[in-house]
Design an enzyme around this catalytic site. Structure first.
Site, PDB file in Angstrom:
ATOM      1  N   GLU A   1       0.830  -1.201   0.000  1.00  6.99           N
ATOM      2  CA  GLU A   1       0.000   0.000   0.000  1.00  6.99           C
ATOM      3  C   GLU A   1       0.867   1.255   0.000  1.00  6.99           C
ATOM      4  OE1 GLU A   1      -4.124   0.198   1.834  1.00  6.99           O
ATOM      5  OE2 GLU A   1      -2.973   1.371   3.276  1.00  6.99           O
TER       6      GLU A   1
ATOM      7  N   HIS B   1       7.641 -27.381   1.831  1.00  5.35           N
ATOM      8  CA  HIS B   1       6.733 -28.395   1.305  1.00  5.35           C
ATOM      9  C   HIS B   1       5.637 -27.744   0.465  1.00  5.35           C
ATOM     10  CE1 HIS B   1       8.413 -31.641   3.850  1.00  5.35           C
ATOM     11  NE2 HIS B   1       8.686 -30.621   4.660  1.00  5.35           N
TER      12      HIS B   1
ATOM     13  N   LYS C   1     -12.986   2.041  -3.224  1.00  3.17           N
ATOM     14  CA  LYS C   1     -14.153   2.343  -2.393  1.00  3.17           C
ATOM     15  C   LYS C   1     -15.230   3.051  -3.217  1.00  3.17           C
ATOM     16  CE  LYS C   1     -11.626   2.788   1.987  1.00  3.17           C
ATOM     17  NZ  LYS C   1     -11.225   3.720   3.065  1.00  3.17           N
TER      18      LYS C   1
END
Length: 529
Positions: free
Chosen positions: A322, A351, A455
């Site tokens: 950000e 793994h 937004k």
């Protein structure tokens, strides 16, 4: 490079901070010998910018704001006495309120004590507190902490199911600077309803951390909430964990907030050093610059070999991405900067995706995080001479060597333990590295226009949903395709969005929309019902 040559390089470039016991090893980063000298000038400018920031300069020019998260652990550095007093008073208030909660002086109406904390927040208002709670928490904590960190109804239901009858003993902390963040607002509304369904007064269980005069601040006052703590416009969400945002839930949990603040303060002192080889934040920022060619061309993989640091990569994703993911630089030039971050934990990673890291596309560099202390108390031997912790170190060193053999670059951060002091230091180290790197690439690390754009786009979708529902309710008996409805509500070019909204409404019975399947999925007709 031979093992002996690598050892000599290790000794030459090892950077340590004695006050917190942290070292940074960059010997396995393949920067040329003249790189640091070439970067001396740009780094001096970055140091100057950081010094100006700490003295109160407008370091976030787009929003015309100071950037003051460094003052949170050293209030005496704040440019105004009033700010220093606010910081000290807030920390004192966090301690006093938490003590009152633990002692039962502040208690739920239907119980002797609060035993649970429900934190409602998103982004930096949740990621920092989650990291702290998971890294430092134990079974002996004063209060258990739970999170609403999304606007996912099922996710909130799962948390409420865990709380069960203990909701009556749960203190809810709602965190939002503006109070207008929809995910947090939704979580607050859902929490309030859950309390009401159990016959509980939400206000007698609620605390706010927010900006003065915000929408949340007004709601808290109107609802007679227990307490409000401040958020300041000069502290961004992703750097707020050492403000009331993170200190309040940590102190309620029973964690050592003084240790976190002290570790961060000591790291801040160390990372003001202008000798690049003695400053781990500067060295780290330079390695980011080197690895990505100053353009973020390689991803940063965080590999902490400690379960308690599992959430470190998620926390750093927000802090780094950000802050550094920006379209334009400070001069208004389109640069599309950024640094992608991902990670899990060792040796689980071995793994999972270390196979690709070693033998696949070389589009990353790694930061290994080594913790010297295995556990509290003594460890059993799982083999004649080895403990589980010995194996963990072996896997770390083995993975690091395996990557280096294939020309894959890495750094290693070594810390003594996972204590409050160490965690505070790690947070401060990465905050400073982000700030210095941002100066090196000439961007504003302290705004987030992309988040704001998302937004606004979400708001437009919800407004479109409102129009669709009004249209369907006006013609209850008649079904319409998505294309017909898009045209009817004046959004003929947004057919796909209309279709996705209608699919979601029809999948949830309480939304009052039904579907009539067509020959193809996109021929589905929708009606009110």
């Amino acid at each position: 490079m031979t093992e002996r040559q690598l050892w000599e390089r290790y000794k030459k470039y090892l950077c340590g901070v004695e006050s917190v016991g942290l070292t940074l090893d960059v010997s396995r980063m393949n920067f040329p010998e003249d790189f640091l000298e070439r970067m001396r000038g740009p780094m001096e400018k970055a140091f100057d910018a950081m010094a100006a920031l700490e003295k109160g300069a407008i370091a976030n020019p787009d929003e015309k704001r100071m950037v003051g998260h460094y003052w949170l652990r050293a209030p005496e550095l704040a440019p105004e006495p009033g700010l220093a007093k606010e910081i000290r008073d807030t920390v004192a208030a966090v301690r006093a309120f938490s003590d009152d909660v633990h002692a039962g002086r502040v208690k739920p109406p239907k119980g002797d004590r609060f035993t649970r904390v429900l934190l409602v927040g998103i982004g930096g208002s949740a990621l920092g507190p989650q990291l702290v709670a998971d890294a430092l928490g134990t079974a002996a904590d004063r209060m258990q902490v739970f999170f609403f960190d999304n606007t996912d109804p099922d996710g909130m239901d799962r948390v409420l199911a865990q709380l069960g009858d203990k909701l009556a003993e749960t203190l809810t902390v709602v965190i939002s600077k503006s109070g207008g963040t929809k995910e947090t607002r939704n979580g607050m509304v859902e929490a309030e309803r859950a309390y009401q369904q159990k016959g509980l007064d939400f206000g007698r269980h609620a605390v706010a951390v927010t900006g003065e005069g915000s929408e949340l601040d007004r709601s808290a006052k109107k609802g007679n909430w227990l307490r409000t703590f401040p958020m300041w416009d000069w502290v961004g969400g992703r750097t707020s964990v050492l403000s009331a945002v993170g200190l309040l839930p940590a102190r309620l949990q029973g964690l050592d907030i003084d240790g976190m603040l002290a570790g961060a303060r000591d790291m801040d002192v160390a990372t003001r050093e202008r000798d690049m080889l003695r400053n781990p934040a500067a060295l780290m920022a330079l390695m980011w610059f080197h690895a990505g060619n100053g353009r973020g061309q390689k991803d940063l993989v965080i590999l902490p070999y400690k379960d308690r640091l599992l959430l470190l990569s998620r926390y750093l994703q927000q802090l780094v991405m950000e802050s550094l993911g920006k379209e334009k630089d400070l001069d208004g030039k389109v640069v599309n900067q950024g640094l992608a971050v991902y990670g899990n934990k060792g040796s689980t990673d071995q793994h999972a995706y270390v196979q690709q890291l070693r033998e696949g596309v070389n589009n990353f560099f790694a930061t290994f995080v080594e913790v010297l202390k295995d556990r509290e108390g003594t460890s059993m031997r799982v083999e004649e001479e080895f403990t589980s912790g010995d194996y963990l170190l072996g896997f770390l060193l083995g993975s690091r060597r395996a990557l280096f053999e294939k020309g894959r670059e890495s750094m290693t951060l070594t810390v003594p333990d996972v204590s409050a002091r160490t965690l505070g230091a790690l947070i401060a180290l990465h905050e400073r590295a982000v700030g210095l790197y941002a100066s090196l690439v000439n961007i504003n690390a302290y705004h987030q226009p992309g988040v704001e754009a998302g937004k606004k786009a979400a708001g437009a979708v919800l407004e479109l949903q409102r129009k669709l529902l009004a249209k369907l309710r006006g013609e209850k008996a008649k079904g319409h395709t998505a294309e017909e409805l898009a045209t009817a509500v004046g959004s003929p070019d947004e057919v796909e969005t209309v279709f996705k909204v209608l699919e979601h409404l029809a999948a949830n019975a309480d939304q009052g929309v039904k579907r009539e399947p067509g020959a193809q999925r996109f021929d589905t007709r929708f009606r009110a019902g």
